[in-house]
Design a protein around this motif. Structure first.
Motif, PDB file in Angstrom:
ATOM      1  N   ASN A  12       0.921  -1.202   0.049  1.00  0.00           N
ATOM      2  CA  ASN A  12      -0.084   0.012  -0.066  1.00  0.00           C
ATOM      3  C   ASN A  12       0.918   1.218   0.037  1.00  0.00           C
ATOM      4  O   ASN A  12       1.190   1.696   0.849  1.00  0.00           O
ATOM      5  CB  ASN A  12      -0.909   0.131   1.393  1.00  0.00           C
ATOM      6  CG  ASN A  12      -1.841   1.045   1.316  1.00  0.00           C
ATOM      7  OD1 ASN A  12      -1.788   1.874   0.411  1.00  0.00           O
ATOM      8  ND2 ASN A  12      -2.300   1.261   2.286  1.00  0.00           N
ATOM      9  N   ILE A  15      -0.306   4.705   1.807  1.00  0.00           N
ATOM     10  CA  ILE A  15      -0.556   4.589   3.238  1.00  0.00           C
ATOM     11  C   ILE A  15      -0.043   6.100   3.886  1.00  0.00           C
ATOM     12  O   ILE A  15       1.020   6.379   3.397  1.00  0.00           O
ATOM     13  CB  ILE A  15       0.349   3.421   4.261  1.00  0.00           C
ATOM     14  CG1 ILE A  15      -0.361   3.368   5.401  1.00  0.00           C
ATOM     15  CG2 ILE A  15       1.801   3.595   4.087  1.00  0.00           C
ATOM     16  CD1 ILE A  15       0.129   2.159   6.141  1.00  0.00           C
ATOM     17  N   ASP A  16      -0.747   6.490   4.848  1.00  0.00           N
ATOM     18  CA  ASP A  16      -0.429   7.986   5.234  1.00  0.00           C
ATOM     19  C   ASP A  16       0.984   7.671   6.397  1.00  0.00           C
ATOM     20  O   ASP A  16       0.888   6.774   7.083  1.00  0.00           O
ATOM     21  CB  ASP A  16      -1.489   8.427   6.312  1.00  0.00           C
ATOM     22  CG  ASP A  16      -1.442   9.748   6.792  1.00  0.00           C
ATOM     23  OD1 ASP A  16      -1.040  10.818   6.129  1.00  0.00           O
ATOM     24  OD2 ASP A  16      -1.558   9.933   8.066  1.00  0.00           O
ATOM     25  N   LYS A  18       1.383   8.917   9.446  1.00  0.00           N
ATOM     26  CA  LYS A  18       1.131   9.166  10.601  1.00  0.00           C
ATOM     27  C   LYS A  18       0.727   7.401  10.824  1.00  0.00           C
ATOM     28  O   LYS A  18       1.077   6.982  11.866  1.00  0.00           O
ATOM     29  CB  LYS A  18      -0.160   9.915  10.686  1.00  0.00           C
ATOM     30  CG  LYS A  18      -0.064  11.045  10.673  1.00  0.00           C
ATOM     31  CD  LYS A  18      -1.169  12.276  11.219  1.00  0.00           C
ATOM     32  CE  LYS A  18      -0.698  13.376  10.765  1.00  0.00           C
ATOM     33  NZ  LYS A  18      -2.051  14.372  11.018  1.00  0.00           N
ATOM     34  N   GLU A  19      -0.191   6.911   9.900  1.00  0.00           N
ATOM     35  CA  GLU A  19      -0.581   5.399  10.116  1.00  0.00           C
ATOM     36  C   GLU A  19       0.470   4.476  10.049  1.00  0.00           C
ATOM     37  O   GLU A  19       0.743   3.550  10.827  1.00  0.00           O
ATOM     38  CB  GLU A  19      -1.672   4.927   8.869  1.00  0.00           C
ATOM     39  CG  GLU A  19      -2.042   3.709   9.036  1.00  0.00           C
ATOM     40  CD  GLU A  19      -3.234   3.523   8.140  1.00  0.00           C
ATOM     41  OE1 GLU A  19      -3.627   2.157   8.176  1.00  0.00           O
ATOM     42  OE2 GLU A  19      -3.437   4.207   7.460  1.00  0.00           O
ATOM     43  N   LEU A  20       1.772   4.768   9.372  1.00  0.00           N
ATOM     44  CA  LEU A  20       2.687   3.919   9.024  1.00  0.00           C
ATOM     45  C   LEU A  20       3.543   4.126  10.388  1.00  0.00           C
ATOM     46  O   LEU A  20       4.059   3.127  10.886  1.00  0.00           O
ATOM     47  CB  LEU A  20       3.495   4.397   7.888  1.00  0.00           C
ATOM     48  CG  LEU A  20       4.740   3.751   7.576  1.00  0.00           C
ATOM     49  CD1 LEU A  20       4.327   2.223   7.139  1.00  0.00           C
ATOM     50  CD2 LEU A  20       5.478   4.163   6.388  1.00  0.00           C
ATOM     51  N   VAL A  22       2.468   4.791  13.402  1.00  0.00           N
ATOM     52  CA  VAL A  22       1.664   3.933  14.490  1.00  0.00           C
ATOM     53  C   VAL A  22       2.163   2.364  14.490  1.00  0.00           C
ATOM     54  O   VAL A  22       2.307   1.762  15.390  1.00  0.00           O
ATOM     55  CB  VAL A  22       0.243   4.306  14.377  1.00  0.00           C
ATOM     56  CG1 VAL A  22      -0.684   3.509  15.156  1.00  0.00           C
ATOM     57  CG2 VAL A  22      -0.118   5.648  14.757  1.00  0.00           C
ATOM     58  N   ILE A  23       1.843   1.980  12.964  1.00  0.00           N
ATOM     59  CA  ILE A  23       2.223   0.685  12.830  1.00  0.00           C
ATOM     60  C   ILE A  23       3.639   0.291  13.297  1.00  0.00           C
ATOM     61  O   ILE A  23       3.688  -0.948  13.837  1.00  0.00           O
ATOM     62  CB  ILE A  23       1.929   0.159  11.378  1.00  0.00           C
ATOM     63  CG1 ILE A  23       0.367   0.324  10.997  1.00  0.00           C
ATOM     64  CG2 ILE A  23       2.334  -1.327  11.015  1.00  0.00           C
ATOM     65  CD1 ILE A  23       0.293   0.204   9.422  1.00  0.00           C
ATOM     66  N   GLU A  28       6.753   9.958  13.550  1.00  0.00           N
ATOM     67  CA  GLU A  28       6.387  10.137  12.108  1.00  0.00           C
ATOM     68  C   GLU A  28       7.732  10.753  11.521  1.00  0.00           C
ATOM     69  O   GLU A  28       8.097  10.434  10.393  1.00  0.00           O
ATOM     70  CB  GLU A  28       5.406  11.376  12.254  1.00  0.00           C
ATOM     71  CG  GLU A  28       3.773  10.908  12.325  1.00  0.00           C
ATOM     72  CD  GLU A  28       2.970  12.147  12.252  1.00  0.00           C
ATOM     73  OE1 GLU A  28       3.144  12.703  11.190  1.00  0.00           O
ATOM     74  OE2 GLU A  28       2.153  12.252  13.155  1.00  0.00           O
TER      75      GLU A  28
END
Length: 160
Positions: A12, A15-16, A18-20, A22-23, A28
């Motif tokens: 993906n 993917i943002d 921020k989301e990356l 978090v994962i 950031e």
């Protein structure tokens, strides 16, 4: 962290950050810096959109062309591969094992346009001994994504 980032964005690329982050459980800024560094080093070469052309009104033909060539002294296959990949019709060029040396993927509007490319451009390159062209008739899965979904019966099951 690099391997994890690459594994995630390969599936993906949108993917943002921020989301990356978090994962990955990272900041950031660290993720953004790592992405930028991998782009500058040429590890990340680009971001692509996969399109199912069958679901559009655009006519498009894709061919896989096996190419047998004579390697050049001191340069091997690289110069001929470069001449081939510079054509705008060419999507990819791979050095492969087996009976052929290169695998070339080409897009065209019609079978005839791809055939013309092979006959007039590809086969005429000095060092190209032979070609074998295979047209893709239907894609079931591409780059890890299943393109054809089986029909699922959504009716309520009734048993006597």
């Amino acid at each position: 962290m690099r391997e994890q980032i690459l594994a995630i964005i390969e599936k993906n690329s949108r993917i943002d950050i921020k989301e990356l982050a978090v994962i990955l459980g990272a900041e950031e800024i660290d993720v953004a810096n790592e992405l930028k560094a991998m782009e500058e080093e040429g590890i990340i070469c680009g971001y692509h959109t996969m399109i199912d052309w069958e679901k559009t009104s655009i006519e498009k033909v894709t061919a896989l062309i096996e190419v047998r060539i004579t390697p050049q002294r001191g340069k091997g296959y690289d110069n001929i591969a470069e001449r081939i990949y510079k054509y705008p019709d060419v999507n990819s060029v791979y050095l492969i094992s087996g009976g052929y040396d290169l695998l070339v993927t080409v897009d065209g509007k019609t079978l005839k346009s791809v055939s013309s490319f092979v006959n007039e451009k590809l086969a005429t390159i000095e060092g190209v001994l032979s070609t074998a062209t295979h047209f893709i008739l239907k894609k079931y899965k591409d780059h890890g994504t299943i393109l054809t979904k089986k029909y699922e019966d959504t009716r309520e099951k009734v048993t006597p």
